[in-house]
Scaffold this motif. Sequence first.
Motif, mmCIF file in Angstrom:
data_model
loop_
_atom_site.group_PDB
_atom_site.id
_atom_site.type_symbol
_atom_site.label_atom_id
_atom_site.label_comp_id
_atom_site.label_asym_id
_atom_site.label_seq_id
_atom_site.Cartn_x
_atom_site.Cartn_y
_atom_site.Cartn_z
ATOM 1 N N ILE A 131 12.491 55.169 124.211
ATOM 2 C CA ILE A 131 11.810 56.412 124.586
ATOM 3 C C ILE A 131 10.630 56.128 125.512
ATOM 4 N N PHE A 132 9.838 55.124 125.194
ATOM 5 C CA PHE A 132 8.684 54.832 126.037
ATOM 6 C C PHE A 132 9.089 54.239 127.383
ATOM 7 N N ILE A 133 10.198 53.526 127.440
ATOM 8 C CA ILE A 133 10.701 53.060 128.727
ATOM 9 C C ILE A 133 11.094 54.256 129.589
ATOM 10 N N VAL A 134 11.763 55.227 128.989
ATOM 11 C CA VAL A 134 12.125 56.442 129.723
ATOM 12 C C VAL A 134 10.860 57.165 130.199
ATOM 13 N N LEU A 135 9.842 57.229 129.346
ATOM 14 C CA LEU A 135 8.581 57.863 129.745
ATOM 15 C C LEU A 135 7.924 57.125 130.911
ATOM 16 N N VAL A 136 7.928 55.818 130.875
ATOM 17 C CA VAL A 136 7.331 55.048 131.968
ATOM 18 C C VAL A 136 8.087 55.306 133.268
ATOM 19 N N ILE A 140 6.463 56.888 136.621
ATOM 20 C CA ILE A 140 6.579 56.239 137.932
ATOM 21 C C ILE A 140 7.149 57.216 138.950
ATOM 22 N N PHE A 141 8.130 57.996 138.547
ATOM 23 C CA PHE A 141 8.709 59.008 139.435
ATOM 24 C C PHE A 141 7.660 60.041 139.841
ATOM 25 N N ILE A 145 6.149 60.914 143.554
ATOM 26 C CA ILE A 145 6.049 62.266 144.137
ATOM 27 C C ILE A 145 4.628 62.529 144.624
ATOM 28 N N ILE A 146 3.642 62.139 143.835
ATOM 29 C CA ILE A 146 2.237 62.341 144.230
ATOM 30 C C ILE A 146 1.941 61.556 145.506
ATOM 31 N N TYR A 147 2.430 60.339 145.581
ATOM 32 C CA TYR A 147 2.175 59.525 146.769
ATOM 33 C C TYR A 147 2.749 60.192 148.017
ATOM 34 N N TYR A 148 4.018 60.590 147.954
ATOM 35 C CA TYR A 148 4.649 61.161 149.141
ATOM 36 C C TYR A 148 4.181 62.580 149.444
ATOM 37 N N SER A 149 3.697 63.299 148.450
ATOM 38 C CA SER A 149 3.244 64.671 148.701
ATOM 39 C C SER A 149 1.792 64.744 149.139
ATOM 40 N N TYR A 150 0.939 63.821 148.667
ATOM 41 C CA TYR A 150 -0.498 63.942 148.916
ATOM 42 C C TYR A 150 -1.100 62.730 149.627
#
Length: 172
Positions: A131-136, A140-141, A145-150
Motif C-alpha cells: 500500500i505504501f509503495i502504491v502511495l509513493v 511521485i506522479f 504533474i506539479i513540475y510540468y504544470s508550474y
Amino acid sequence: MKIRYIFLLIVLTFISGFWMTYDFIGQNETVELDMAKYNDKFQKVSYALDRLEYMKQDSTELNKIENKYKCHIYTVDDEYYKMNVNNALERQEVLFDYYRNGEYAAKIVFKGQSELLKKVYISLKRKVSIIFIVLVILIIFIVFIIYYSYIRPFNKLQDFAKQIAKGILICR
C-alpha cells in the motif's frame, strides 16, 4: 485554481491509502485455535504415555513420543520444569495437564498461536508495504504533474527574462 485540484488529489491519495490499509488489515487474518485437534493430539499422547512403564524427562521413549506427535512433554521431576512451562506460556503455546494413576505427572505442550501470529504479522507487513509503495508512486506522479504544470513554465519564463536582460529580444 489548479493548485486546489492538486491539493485535493494529494489529500484523496492519502485518504485512499489509509482506507486501503485499514481495509486490508483484518481481512482473513484471524487467529483461531482448533481445540478439537489439540484435544485429539492430547488423547493420543496420553495413551502413548500410559503405555510407558516409567517416565523420565530425557528418556528415549519420551523423546520418541515428542517427535511423533510434535509436542514437548515436561515431567514434574525435571529440574527445569517451571522454567519450561513459563517459557511455553510466554510463547502462547497450548498446554495440557497429564495425570498418571491419579497424580499430576507432566505438562504436554503443543505449538499454539505463536506460529499463527508470525504468519499474520508477516502478511500484514507485506500488505502495508504494498500500500505504501502504491502511495509513493502516486505521490511521485503528483510531483511530476506539479513540475510540468508550474515549475517548468516558470523556468521558461526565467530563461526568457535572462534573454531580455542580455538584450536578446527574439523568441525561440
